[in-house]
Motif scaffolding. Sequence first.
Motif, PDB file in Angstrom:
ATOM      1  N   LEU A  60       0.825  -1.207   0.000  1.00 62.92           N
ATOM      2  CA  LEU A  60       0.000   0.000   0.000  1.00 62.92           C
ATOM      3  C   LEU A  60       0.861   1.259   0.000  1.00 62.92           C
ATOM      4  N   THR A  61       1.929   1.268   0.804  1.00 63.12           N
ATOM      5  CA  THR A  61       2.793   2.445   0.847  1.00 63.12           C
ATOM      6  C   THR A  61       3.581   2.591  -0.446  1.00 63.12           C
ATOM      7  N   ASP A  62       3.852   1.461  -1.123  1.00 65.26           N
ATOM      8  CA  ASP A  62       4.519   1.535  -2.423  1.00 65.26           C
ATOM      9  C   ASP A  62       3.659   2.308  -3.414  1.00 65.26           C
ATOM     10  N   TRP A  63       2.367   2.054  -3.378  1.00 63.13           N
ATOM     11  CA  TRP A  63       1.443   2.792  -4.247  1.00 63.13           C
ATOM     12  C   TRP A  63       1.298   4.235  -3.775  1.00 63.13           C
ATOM     13  N   LEU A  64       1.239   4.433  -2.451  1.00 62.82           N
ATOM     14  CA  LEU A  64       0.932   5.748  -1.906  1.00 62.82           C
ATOM     15  C   LEU A  64       2.088   6.725  -2.057  1.00 62.82           C
ATOM     16  N   ASP A  65       3.341   6.249  -1.899  1.00 56.65           N
ATOM     17  CA  ASP A  65       4.440   7.217  -1.943  1.00 56.65           C
ATOM     18  C   ASP A  65       4.589   7.853  -3.329  1.00 56.65           C
ATOM     19  N   GLY A  66       4.343   7.055  -4.389  1.00 53.99           N
ATOM     20  CA  GLY A  66       4.396   7.624  -5.732  1.00 53.99           C
ATOM     21  C   GLY A  66       3.292   8.650  -5.968  1.00 53.99           C
ATOM     22  N   LYS A  67       2.080   8.329  -5.482  1.00 54.99           N
ATOM     23  CA  LYS A  67       0.965   9.265  -5.632  1.00 54.99           C
ATOM     24  C   LYS A  67       1.234  10.558  -4.872  1.00 54.99           C
ATOM     25  N   LEU A  68       1.719  10.434  -3.631  1.00 54.90           N
ATOM     26  CA  LEU A  68       1.969  11.628  -2.821  1.00 54.90           C
ATOM     27  C   LEU A  68       3.082  12.485  -3.419  1.00 54.90           C
ATOM     28  N   ALA A  69       4.097  11.828  -3.980  1.00 52.21           N
ATOM     29  CA  ALA A  69       5.190  12.584  -4.587  1.00 52.21           C
ATOM     30  C   ALA A  69       4.678  13.478  -5.703  1.00 52.21           C
ATOM     31  N   ARG A  70       3.689  12.991  -6.456  1.00 49.74           N
ATOM     32  CA  ARG A  70       3.121  13.785  -7.547  1.00 49.74           C
ATOM     33  C   ARG A  70       2.145  14.834  -7.018  1.00 49.74           C
ATOM     34  N   TRP A  71       1.277  14.421  -6.098  1.00 50.39           N
ATOM     35  CA  TRP A  71       0.293  15.359  -5.562  1.00 50.39           C
ATOM     36  C   TRP A  71       0.956  16.519  -4.820  1.00 50.39           C
ATOM     37  N   LEU A  72       2.009  16.223  -4.048  1.00 49.94           N
ATOM     38  CA  LEU A  72       2.671  17.239  -3.239  1.00 49.94           C
ATOM     39  C   LEU A  72       3.849  17.886  -3.955  1.00 49.94           C
ATOM     40  N   ASN A  73       4.085  17.460  -5.205  1.00 49.35           N
ATOM     41  CA  ASN A  73       5.222  17.969  -5.978  1.00 49.35           C
ATOM     42  C   ASN A  73       6.528  17.790  -5.198  1.00 49.35           C
ATOM     43  N   GLN A  74       6.728  16.563  -4.687  1.00 49.99           N
ATOM     44  CA  GLN A  74       7.916  16.262  -3.893  1.00 49.99           C
ATOM     45  C   GLN A  74       8.752  15.163  -4.549  1.00 49.99           C
ATOM     46  N   MET A  75       8.817  15.198  -5.884  1.00 48.27           N
ATOM     47  CA  MET A  75       9.708  14.286  -6.589  1.00 48.27           C
ATOM     48  C   MET A  75      11.147  14.646  -6.269  1.00 48.27           C
ATOM     49  N   SER A  76      11.998  13.643  -6.064  1.00 47.40           N
ATOM     50  CA  SER A  76      13.393  13.915  -5.717  1.00 47.40           C
ATOM     51  C   SER A  76      14.283  12.785  -6.212  1.00 47.40           C
ATOM     52  N   ARG A  77      15.582  13.082  -6.315  1.00 53.12           N
ATOM     53  CA  ARG A  77      16.555  12.052  -6.703  1.00 53.12           C
ATOM     54  C   ARG A  77      16.572  10.935  -5.673  1.00 53.12           C
ATOM     55  N   LEU A  78      16.519  11.303  -4.395  1.00 50.83           N
ATOM     56  CA  LEU A  78      16.545  10.291  -3.340  1.00 50.83           C
ATOM     57  C   LEU A  78      15.341   9.364  -3.454  1.00 50.83           C
ATOM     58  N   GLY A  79      14.182   9.944  -3.737  1.00 49.30           N
ATOM     59  CA  GLY A  79      12.981   9.130  -3.878  1.00 49.30           C
ATOM     60  C   GLY A  79      13.073   8.177  -5.053  1.00 49.30           C
ATOM     61  N   GLN A  80      13.705   8.633  -6.142  1.00 47.98           N
ATOM     62  CA  GLN A  80      13.869   7.784  -7.315  1.00 47.98           C
ATOM     63  C   GLN A  80      14.781   6.599  -7.029  1.00 47.98           C
ATOM     64  N   LEU A  81      15.632   6.716  -6.006  1.00 48.11           N
ATOM     65  CA  LEU A  81      16.494   5.602  -5.598  1.00 48.11           C
ATOM     66  C   LEU A  81      15.833   4.731  -4.537  1.00 48.11           C
ATOM     67  N   LEU A  82      15.163   5.371  -3.568  1.00 48.48           N
ATOM     68  CA  LEU A  82      14.596   4.631  -2.446  1.00 48.48           C
ATOM     69  C   LEU A  82      13.443   3.723  -2.859  1.00 48.48           C
ATOM     70  N   ASP A  83      12.570   4.231  -3.730  1.00 52.27           N
ATOM     71  CA  ASP A  83      11.368   3.470  -4.077  1.00 52.27           C
ATOM     72  C   ASP A  83      11.700   2.135  -4.738  1.00 52.27           C
ATOM     73  N   PRO A  84      12.482   2.102  -5.828  1.00 50.85           N
ATOM     74  CA  PRO A  84      12.809   0.797  -6.416  1.00 50.85           C
ATOM     75  C   PRO A  84      13.681  -0.057  -5.507  1.00 50.85           C
ATOM     76  N   ALA A  85      14.536   0.590  -4.679  1.00 57.50           N
ATOM     77  CA  ALA A  85      15.366  -0.189  -3.754  1.00 57.50           C
ATOM     78  C   ALA A  85      14.498  -0.938  -2.749  1.00 57.50           C
ATOM     79  N   ALA A  86      13.474  -0.268  -2.229  1.00 57.91           N
ATOM     80  CA  ALA A  86      12.566  -0.919  -1.285  1.00 57.91           C
ATOM     81  C   ALA A  86      11.810  -2.061  -1.960  1.00 57.91           C
ATOM     82  N   ASP A  87      11.352  -1.831  -3.185  1.00 58.01           N
ATOM     83  CA  ASP A  87      10.655  -2.885  -3.924  1.00 58.01           C
ATOM     84  C   ASP A  87      11.537  -4.124  -4.077  1.00 58.01           C
ATOM     85  N   ARG A  88      12.766  -3.900  -4.512  1.00 59.19           N
ATOM     86  CA  ARG A  88      13.662  -5.030  -4.784  1.00 59.19           C
ATOM     87  C   ARG A  88      14.031  -5.766  -3.505  1.00 59.19           C
ATOM     88  N   LEU A  89      14.256  -5.019  -2.422  1.00 61.62           N
ATOM     89  CA  LEU A  89      14.617  -5.677  -1.165  1.00 61.62           C
ATOM     90  C   LEU A  89      13.472  -6.525  -0.633  1.00 61.62           C
TER      91      LEU A  89
END
Length: 211
Positions: A60-89
């Motif tokens: 659920l948080t995997d889906w939510l963090d991407g949505k919030l990043a767009r809604w809140l305009n909080q896209m970041s380089r760190l987020g682009q690394l953390l999200d797939p890293a969490a998925d893979r782990l």
Amino acid sequence: MSTPPEPSVTSEEPSLLRQALNVPNMLSILRLAGVPVFLWLLLGPKEDGWALALLVFSALTDWLDGKLARWLNQMSRLGQLLDPAADRLYILATLIAFLIRDIVPWWLVVPLVVREAVLGVCVLLLRRRGFAPPEVTYIGKGATFVLMYAFPFLLLTQGGSDIAAIARPIGYAFTAWGAVLYVYSGVLYVIQTIQALRTADPAGLREAPGA
């Protein structure tokens, strides 16, 4: 299929600490922190119910963090690394735990683990040439989505209850489709890497056509 434009990340980004403290990245960090807890629940006390709840929370948080990043305009380089890293782990941790507990066979786990190892080599090769890591494709995201929803059903298949009987065909179907898509998306990433390494312009990778 073409990819809709993503919100751009400005060149004047905040510090890593400020990036880590935005809401989407905090969710990703929380997901990462849950990985060892998830493994302990599965392999230690074998509390499958709590492990299942944590896995659902992660999905659920995997889906939510991407949505919030767009809604809140909080896209970041760190987020682009953390999200797939969490998925893979989570995927690797789940596969290893399920393999140890004989929930899934080795011949299913090996191709998925090899896929991750190959992509790790691709990222290293790209960085040596000055390229960015391969962009996450829709197929890659879809494969992760399917696998993350397959794993809870596979947990529910343990035992001889009516719930296990219902969950078994659903879990096996999700797992089969997820595994095929996951390996296929890995092939697309390898193709992206080969195409990039053949060029002389290290400006970055573009998503593969149709991905």
